[in-house]
Design an enzyme around this catalytic site. Sequence first.
Site, short mmCIF file in Angstrom:
data_model
loop_
_atom_site.label_atom_id
_atom_site.label_comp_id
_atom_site.label_asym_id
_atom_site.label_seq_id
_atom_site.Cartn_x
_atom_site.Cartn_y
_atom_site.Cartn_z
N SER A 142 0.87 -1.16 0.00
CA SER A 142 0.00 0.00 0.00
C SER A 142 0.91 1.22 0.00
O SER A 142 2.11 1.10 0.32
CB SER A 142 -0.86 -0.01 1.27
OG SER A 142 -1.41 1.26 1.52
N TYR A 155 -2.03 -1.50 10.41
CA TYR A 155 -2.03 -1.59 8.95
C TYR A 155 -0.70 -1.06 8.40
O TYR A 155 -0.05 -1.71 7.57
CB TYR A 155 -3.20 -0.78 8.40
CG TYR A 155 -3.46 -0.94 6.91
CD1 TYR A 155 -4.17 -2.03 6.43
CD2 TYR A 155 -3.02 0.01 5.99
CE1 TYR A 155 -4.43 -2.18 5.07
CE2 TYR A 155 -3.29 -0.12 4.64
CZ TYR A 155 -3.99 -1.21 4.19
OH TYR A 155 -4.25 -1.35 2.83
P1 NAD Z 1 -11.83 -6.17 -0.15
O1 NAD Z 1 -12.45 -6.06 1.19
O2 NAD Z 1 -12.60 -5.78 -1.36
O3 NAD Z 1 -11.28 -7.66 -0.39
C1 NAD Z 1 -10.53 -8.34 0.57
C2 NAD Z 1 -10.81 -9.83 0.44
O4 NAD Z 1 -9.95 -10.50 1.38
C3 NAD Z 1 -12.25 -10.21 0.80
O5 NAD Z 1 -12.81 -11.01 -0.24
C4 NAD Z 1 -12.11 -11.00 2.09
O6 NAD Z 1 -13.07 -12.05 2.22
C5 NAD Z 1 -10.70 -11.56 1.97
N1 NAD Z 1 -10.13 -11.93 3.27
C6 NAD Z 1 -10.18 -11.21 4.42
N2 NAD Z 1 -9.57 -11.91 5.40
C7 NAD Z 1 -9.14 -13.07 4.87
C8 NAD Z 1 -8.45 -14.21 5.37
N3 NAD Z 1 -8.10 -14.27 6.66
N4 NAD Z 1 -8.17 -15.22 4.52
C9 NAD Z 1 -8.54 -15.16 3.21
N5 NAD Z 1 -9.21 -14.12 2.69
C10 NAD Z 1 -9.50 -13.10 3.50
O7 NAD Z 1 -10.47 -5.31 -0.04
P2 NAD Z 1 -9.46 -4.72 -1.13
O8 NAD Z 1 -9.54 -3.24 -1.04
O9 NAD Z 1 -9.62 -5.38 -2.43
O10 NAD Z 1 -8.07 -5.12 -0.45
C11 NAD Z 1 -7.23 -6.13 -0.95
C12 NAD Z 1 -5.80 -5.82 -0.51
O11 NAD Z 1 -5.40 -4.58 -1.07
C13 NAD Z 1 -5.61 -5.72 1.00
O12 NAD Z 1 -4.39 -6.31 1.38
C14 NAD Z 1 -5.54 -4.22 1.22
O13 NAD Z 1 -4.82 -3.88 2.36
C15 NAD Z 1 -4.83 -3.79 -0.05
N6 NAD Z 1 -4.98 -2.39 -0.39
C16 NAD Z 1 -6.21 -1.86 -0.62
C17 NAD Z 1 -6.32 -0.52 -0.97
C18 NAD Z 1 -7.63 0.12 -1.23
O14 NAD Z 1 -7.66 1.35 -1.29
N7 NAD Z 1 -8.71 -0.62 -1.41
C19 NAD Z 1 -5.16 0.27 -1.08
C20 NAD Z 1 -3.93 -0.31 -0.84
C21 NAD Z 1 -3.84 -1.65 -0.51
#
Ligand code: NAD
Length: 260
Positions: A142, A155
């Site tokens: 991130s 985080y």
């Molecule tokens: P999201 O909530 O849309 O998807 C996350 C998925 O992870 C969900 O389907 C959930 O069921 C699954 N999950 C949660 N805990 C789990 C576990 N213990 N085992 C297996 N699966 C699990 O979120 P997103 O925004 O797509 O985030 C995905 C990644 O991207 C994360 O690591 C997040 O930190 C990172 N990220 C997101 C953003 C953003 O702005 N959305 C920015 C930077 C990084």
Amino acid sequence: MQLKDRVAIVTGAASGIGRAIAEAFHREGARVAIADLAGDRAAEVAAALDPSGATAMAVPMDVTDEAAVDSGTAAVIERLGGLDILVSNAGIQIVAPLVDFTLADWRRMLAIHLDGAFLTTRAAMRHMQASGRGGAILYMGSVHSKTASKLKAPYVTAKHGLLGLARTVAKEGAAHGIRANVICPGFVLTPLVEKQIPEQAKEFGISEEEVVKTIMLKETVDGEFTTLADVAEAAVFLAGFGSAALTGQSLIVSHGWHME
Ligand code: NAD
């Protein structure tokens, strides 16, 4: 077809960024495993990609569960015929001032982001080393792998930690043709972020519009959210890159929010 005939596991692929990456890999010719805690949603995503199941499968998996990660990875290798790419992406967000964070929430955050990355990496590397085919490992970092924001102590800590893990995997994996890199997105409108907007508005005592404008997008060059397509394209590029010139690196995909 930049990933033709490769096999990829993408964790957290039932939603958001992971789903977009799995879809992009599939378009590029890869066979993909949708690994997620939410097994039902993972099955829907896999079925939408390939109802026959030949090129897409669901793997119900809690990435913090050692046995589930090992058996899920073995099932993918067996059914899809190997493993060339791991995207360690599953994640959650919990926001609170550090002084109010419970130890249980701190541990849950580090377990999903760091234990999950370690366990999936170990399972993937064992296979990639034994197969002699090498592979590519991507971590979903991130902008918070590079900088900090208020309310996000675990985080930010975990996302910084992924840089260290990727660099170590790059060194240990090199002799086996394994590369490791980190993608560092800015804010992407997924359920993880949509949930945070009202939470941050409450914590800071400002409107939801102000959270978006003055916190999330303030430092971007164009006032735009990073898109799922932006991140998926970066993932295809890093996964398909042809040499160890790109290993141990982190690529910031944030519309200029953070530059270095
Ligand atoms: P999201 O909530 O849309 O998807 C996350 C998925 O992870 C969900 O389907 C959930 O069921 C699954 N999950 C949660 N805990 C789990 C576990 N213990 N085992 C297996 N699966 C699990 O979120 P997103 O925004 O797509 O985030 C995905 C990644 O991207 C994360 O690591 C997040 O930190 C990172 N990220 C997101 C953003 C953003 O702005 N959305 C920015 C930077 C990084």
